[in-house]
Scaffold this motif. Structure first.
Motif, PDB file in Angstrom:
ATOM      1  N   ARG A 132       0.890  -1.235   0.012  1.00 20.80           N
ATOM      2  CA  ARG A 132      -0.116  -0.071   0.088  1.00 20.80           C
ATOM      3  C   ARG A 132       1.066   1.352  -0.131  1.00 20.80           C
ATOM      4  NH1 ARG A 132      -5.252  -0.518   2.896  1.00 20.80           N
ATOM      5  NH2 ARG A 132      -6.131   0.500   1.122  1.00 20.80           N
ATOM      6  N   THR A 133       1.987   1.266   0.755  1.00 24.19           N
ATOM      7  CA  THR A 133       2.737   2.405   0.831  1.00 24.19           C
ATOM      8  C   THR A 133       3.658   2.639  -0.712  1.00 24.19           C
ATOM      9  OG1 THR A 133       3.016   2.268   3.273  1.00 24.19           O
ATOM     10  CG2 THR A 133       4.675   3.614   1.904  1.00 24.19           C
ATOM     11  N   ARG A 163       2.108   1.731  -3.531  1.00 28.01           N
ATOM     12  CA  ARG A 163       1.243   2.285  -4.217  1.00 28.01           C
ATOM     13  C   ARG A 163       1.137   3.729  -4.041  1.00 28.01           C
ATOM     14  NH1 ARG A 163      -1.437  -2.063  -3.178  1.00 28.01           N
ATOM     15  NH2 ARG A 163      -3.122  -1.051  -2.146  1.00 28.01           N
ATOM     16  N   ARG A 164       0.924   4.099  -2.874  1.00 22.98           N
ATOM     17  CA  ARG A 164       0.613   5.724  -2.514  1.00 22.98           C
ATOM     18  C   ARG A 164       1.878   6.333  -2.833  1.00 22.98           C
ATOM     19  NH1 ARG A 164      -1.757   4.816   3.690  1.00 22.98           N
ATOM     20  NH2 ARG A 164      -3.691   4.110   3.225  1.00 22.98           N
ATOM     21  N   VAL A 193       1.248   7.089  -6.609  1.00 22.22           N
ATOM     22  CA  VAL A 193       0.175   8.044  -6.810  1.00 22.22           C
ATOM     23  C   VAL A 193       0.805   9.379  -6.486  1.00 22.22           C
ATOM     24  CG1 VAL A 193      -2.034   8.787  -5.968  1.00 22.22           C
ATOM     25  CG2 VAL A 193      -1.794   6.428  -6.534  1.00 22.22           C
ATOM     26  N   ILE A 194       1.409   9.625  -5.330  1.00 20.36           N
ATOM     27  CA  ILE A 194       1.999  10.978  -5.072  1.00 20.36           C
ATOM     28  C   ILE A 194       2.974  11.450  -6.228  1.00 20.36           C
ATOM     29  CG2 ILE A 194       3.261  12.273  -3.334  1.00 20.36           C
ATOM     30  CD1 ILE A 194       2.127  10.442  -1.231  1.00 20.36           C
ATOM     31  N   TRP A 214      -2.746   5.245 -11.249  1.00 20.09           N
ATOM     32  CA  TRP A 214      -3.112   6.336 -10.804  1.00 20.09           C
ATOM     33  C   TRP A 214      -4.626   6.663 -11.221  1.00 20.09           C
ATOM     34  CZ3 TRP A 214      -5.221  10.765 -12.935  1.00 20.09           C
ATOM     35  CH2 TRP A 214      -5.157  11.771 -12.019  1.00 20.09           C
ATOM     36  N   VAL A 243      -6.670   4.178  -8.996  1.00 21.57           N
ATOM     37  CA  VAL A 243      -6.794   4.537  -7.539  1.00 21.57           C
ATOM     38  C   VAL A 243      -7.518   5.929  -7.381  1.00 21.57           C
ATOM     39  CG1 VAL A 243      -5.197   5.706  -5.602  1.00 21.57           C
ATOM     40  CG2 VAL A 243      -4.435   3.594  -6.905  1.00 21.57           C
ATOM     41  N   TRP A 299      -6.363   2.880  -1.932  1.00 24.15           N
ATOM     42  CA  TRP A 299      -5.470   3.918  -1.798  1.00 24.15           C
ATOM     43  C   TRP A 299      -4.520   3.307  -0.648  1.00 24.15           C
ATOM     44  CZ3 TRP A 299      -2.514   7.921  -2.641  1.00 24.15           C
ATOM     45  CH2 TRP A 299      -2.210   8.642  -1.502  1.00 24.15           C
TER      46      TRP A 299
END
Length: 109
Positions: free
Chosen positions: A30-31, A33-34, A37-38, A99, A102, A109
């Motif tokens: 998850r981190t 992916r985050r 996305v950022i 992206w 999500v 997310w």
């Protein structure tokens, strides 16, 4: 997302549709992916800002912003090599599709 171990076909991927499930399996954390996305959001913002202001010198920062966040996610959280090294074009496409997935809620997310 459930952790899946997918492998690269012997002859490589023949389409993005075939590649994307592999790409997602390489972004199970998850981190990670985050961070992707950022980074992708910052890339979109930076390109938008650069085009609107015509401050073209900011384009040098695109790889740093995009890859910086993604690679931190891979090396420190996902603990794998980024797909960029094996499939650079599909990987870049995958960043933007993930992206979108999500942002639209298709992927958590």
């Amino acid at each position: 997302m459930d952790k899946q171990t997918l492998t690269i076909p012997e002859g490589g991927f023949t389409s993005f549709r075939e590649f994307y499930p592999y790409y997602l399996s390489e972004h199970d954390d998850r981190t990670c992916r985050r961070l992707h996305v950022i980074g992708t959001t910052l890339v979109i913002a930076l390109v938008t800002y650069t085009v609107l202001t015509q401050q073209w010198a900011f384009l040098w920062a695109l790889p740093l912003v995009g890859y910086g966040f993604a690679w931190v996610g891979h090396f420190f959280f996902e603990k794998n090599k980024p797909a960029t090294f094996k499939n650079p074009l599909y990987s870049l496409w995958g960043d933007f599709v993930m992206w979108k997935d999500v942002v639209t809620g298709k992927i958590g997310w």
